[in-house]
Design a protein around this motif. Structure first.
Motif, PDB file in Angstrom:
ATOM      1  N   LEU A  21      12.661  -8.277   4.370  1.00 38.62           N
ATOM      2  CA  LEU A  21      11.313  -7.881   4.787  1.00 38.62           C
ATOM      3  C   LEU A  21      10.346  -9.038   4.615  1.00 38.62           C
ATOM      4  O   LEU A  21      10.462  -9.829   3.687  1.00 38.62           O
ATOM      5  CB  LEU A  21      10.817  -6.691   3.959  1.00 38.62           C
ATOM      6  CG  LEU A  21      11.604  -5.389   4.047  1.00 38.62           C
ATOM      7  CD1 LEU A  21      10.997  -4.348   3.135  1.00 38.62           C
ATOM      8  CD2 LEU A  21      11.671  -4.882   5.461  1.00 38.62           C
ATOM      9  N   GLU A  25       5.462  -6.708   5.581  1.00 37.67           N
ATOM     10  CA  GLU A  25       6.263  -5.478   5.550  1.00 37.67           C
ATOM     11  C   GLU A  25       6.402  -4.952   4.125  1.00 37.67           C
ATOM     12  O   GLU A  25       6.351  -3.740   3.907  1.00 37.67           O
ATOM     13  CB  GLU A  25       7.635  -5.740   6.169  1.00 37.67           C
ATOM     14  CG  GLU A  25       7.560  -5.982   7.663  1.00 37.67           C
ATOM     15  CD  GLU A  25       8.841  -6.550   8.242  1.00 37.67           C
ATOM     16  OE1 GLU A  25       9.129  -6.236   9.413  1.00 37.67           O
ATOM     17  OE2 GLU A  25       9.552  -7.299   7.537  1.00 37.67           O
ATOM     18  N   TRP A  26       6.543  -5.849   3.163  1.00 40.43           N
ATOM     19  CA  TRP A  26       6.606  -5.421   1.761  1.00 40.43           C
ATOM     20  C   TRP A  26       5.303  -4.741   1.359  1.00 40.43           C
ATOM     21  O   TRP A  26       5.300  -3.731   0.652  1.00 40.43           O
ATOM     22  CB  TRP A  26       6.908  -6.583   0.826  1.00 40.43           C
ATOM     23  CG  TRP A  26       8.367  -6.742   0.574  1.00 40.43           C
ATOM     24  CD1 TRP A  26       9.186  -7.725   1.032  1.00 40.43           C
ATOM     25  CD2 TRP A  26       9.204  -5.851  -0.181  1.00 40.43           C
ATOM     26  NE1 TRP A  26      10.477  -7.504   0.621  1.00 40.43           N
ATOM     27  CE2 TRP A  26      10.517  -6.366  -0.132  1.00 40.43           C
ATOM     28  CE3 TRP A  26       8.980  -4.675  -0.879  1.00 40.43           C
ATOM     29  CZ2 TRP A  26      11.593  -5.753  -0.754  1.00 40.43           C
ATOM     30  CZ3 TRP A  26      10.047  -4.058  -1.510  1.00 40.43           C
ATOM     31  CH2 TRP A  26      11.339  -4.591  -1.442  1.00 40.43           C
ATOM     32  N   ALA A  29       5.356  -1.310   2.722  1.00 39.18           N
ATOM     33  CA  ALA A  29       6.326  -0.489   1.998  1.00 39.18           C
ATOM     34  C   ALA A  29       5.765  -0.060   0.645  1.00 39.18           C
ATOM     35  O   ALA A  29       5.925   1.092   0.231  1.00 39.18           O
ATOM     36  CB  ALA A  29       7.643  -1.248   1.831  1.00 39.18           C
ATOM     37  N   PHE A  91      11.491   0.984   6.702  1.00 38.95           N
ATOM     38  CA  PHE A  91      11.479  -0.360   6.104  1.00 38.95           C
ATOM     39  C   PHE A  91      12.797  -0.667   5.407  1.00 38.95           C
ATOM     40  O   PHE A  91      13.363  -1.735   5.576  1.00 38.95           O
ATOM     41  CB  PHE A  91      10.340  -0.513   5.102  1.00 38.95           C
ATOM     42  CG  PHE A  91       9.017  -0.778   5.741  1.00 38.95           C
ATOM     43  CD1 PHE A  91       8.815  -1.904   6.525  1.00 38.95           C
ATOM     44  CD2 PHE A  91       7.972   0.102   5.572  1.00 38.95           C
ATOM     45  CE1 PHE A  91       7.599  -2.149   7.129  1.00 38.95           C
ATOM     46  CE2 PHE A  91       6.751  -0.137   6.167  1.00 38.95           C
ATOM     47  CZ  PHE A  91       6.564  -1.266   6.948  1.00 38.95           C
ATOM     48  N   ASN A 105      11.824  -0.775  15.504  1.00 33.32           N
ATOM     49  CA  ASN A 105      11.410  -0.372  14.165  1.00 33.32           C
ATOM     50  C   ASN A 105       9.914  -0.602  13.918  1.00 33.32           C
ATOM     51  O   ASN A 105       9.233   0.315  13.434  1.00 33.32           O
ATOM     52  CB  ASN A 105      12.272  -1.070  13.105  1.00 33.32           C
ATOM     53  CG  ASN A 105      12.300  -0.308  11.812  1.00 33.32           C
ATOM     54  OD1 ASN A 105      12.283   0.908  11.794  1.00 33.32           O
ATOM     55  ND2 ASN A 105      12.355  -1.043  10.723  1.00 33.32           N
ATOM     56  N   ILE A 109       7.285   2.477  13.075  1.00 35.21           N
ATOM     57  CA  ILE A 109       6.408   2.491  11.897  1.00 35.21           C
ATOM     58  C   ILE A 109       4.957   2.653  12.331  1.00 35.21           C
ATOM     59  O   ILE A 109       4.218   3.459  11.764  1.00 35.21           O
ATOM     60  CB  ILE A 109       6.616   1.215  11.059  1.00 35.21           C
ATOM     61  CG1 ILE A 109       8.011   1.238  10.424  1.00 35.21           C
ATOM     62  CG2 ILE A 109       5.532   1.074   9.992  1.00 35.21           C
ATOM     63  CD1 ILE A 109       8.468  -0.078   9.848  1.00 35.21           C
ATOM     64  N   SER A 152       0.339  -2.203  10.271  1.00 31.29           N
ATOM     65  CA  SER A 152       1.403  -2.038  11.271  1.00 31.29           C
ATOM     66  C   SER A 152       0.990  -2.631  12.619  1.00 31.29           C
ATOM     67  O   SER A 152       1.830  -3.126  13.366  1.00 31.29           O
ATOM     68  CB  SER A 152       1.804  -0.567  11.417  1.00 31.29           C
ATOM     69  OG  SER A 152       0.835   0.175  12.133  1.00 31.29           O
ATOM     70  N   ASN A 155       1.519  -6.245  12.154  1.00 36.87           N
ATOM     71  CA  ASN A 155       2.959  -6.495  12.190  1.00 36.87           C
ATOM     72  C   ASN A 155       3.486  -6.469  13.632  1.00 36.87           C
ATOM     73  O   ASN A 155       4.323  -7.295  14.003  1.00 36.87           O
ATOM     74  CB  ASN A 155       3.696  -5.469  11.329  1.00 36.87           C
ATOM     75  CG  ASN A 155       5.123  -5.859  11.084  1.00 36.87           C
ATOM     76  OD1 ASN A 155       5.440  -6.996  10.759  1.00 36.87           O
ATOM     77  ND2 ASN A 155       6.020  -4.904  11.233  1.00 36.87           N
TER      78      ASN A 155
END
Length: 163
Positions: A21, A25-26, A29, A91, A105, A109, A152, A155
């Motif tokens: 990740l 992304e972490w 999460a 994730f 993905n 999300i 997101s 991302n």
């Protein structure tokens, strides 16, 4: 995003973060994990028919016992918990999906976070203008899902530029 080891002015090969990740992304999460903890507490309060510990910061009881605290007989907190767990699962296990699905993905999300954001915005409106009471745990959840949704988007842009 990857961390890079730098030694004596020379860059080493990029080092992947755990589970592959990125830092972004972490962050999402971790926010989803915090949201799940918040939703677990609110679920327990609802199902145990107990009062939330609000420490004078709102009227949790009024919000938790309102007709808006359930949807089709399901506590809203369980729906929130489900959303946060789906985001976490995407994730943690998204890299195990077939390649054709894994490519979607970030979009999945975003979609779950967007639906959560819209529902949370509706519930915040209900708290403020219909019930006329605030639950601090609900506010925390609203902030967390909003942050996840905004990250997101970032991302999605990052991933689309990388392709």
């Amino acid at each position: 995003m990857q961390d890079v080891d730098v030694m004596e002015g020379h860059e080493a090969a990029p080092r992947a973060l755990p589970l592959g990740l990125s830092g972004l992304e972490w962050a999402m999460a971790v926010l989803a994990g915090l949201g799940a903890l918040d939703a677990i507490y609110l679920t327990w309060v609802k199902l145990a028919h107990t009062q939330a510990i609000c420490a004078g910061l709102g009227d949790c009881e009024r919000v938790q016992t309102s007709v808006y605290s359930t949807l089709f007989g399901i506590p809203v907190a369980i729906l929130g918990l489900g959303a946060y767990l789906v985001i976490l699962a995407l994730f943690l296990f998204g890299n195990r999906l077939p390649e054709t699905l894994a490519a979607y993905n970030p979009l999945l999300i975003f979609g779950v976070a967007f639906i959560g954001f819209l529902f949370s915005a509706y519930l915040t409106y209900v708290e403020l203008f219909v019930i006329e009471a605030i639950c601090p745990y609900c506010v925390v959840s609203a902030v967390l899902i909003t942050l996840i949704w905004l990250l997101s988007i970032w991302n999605l842009v990052r991933v689309s530029r990388a392709e």
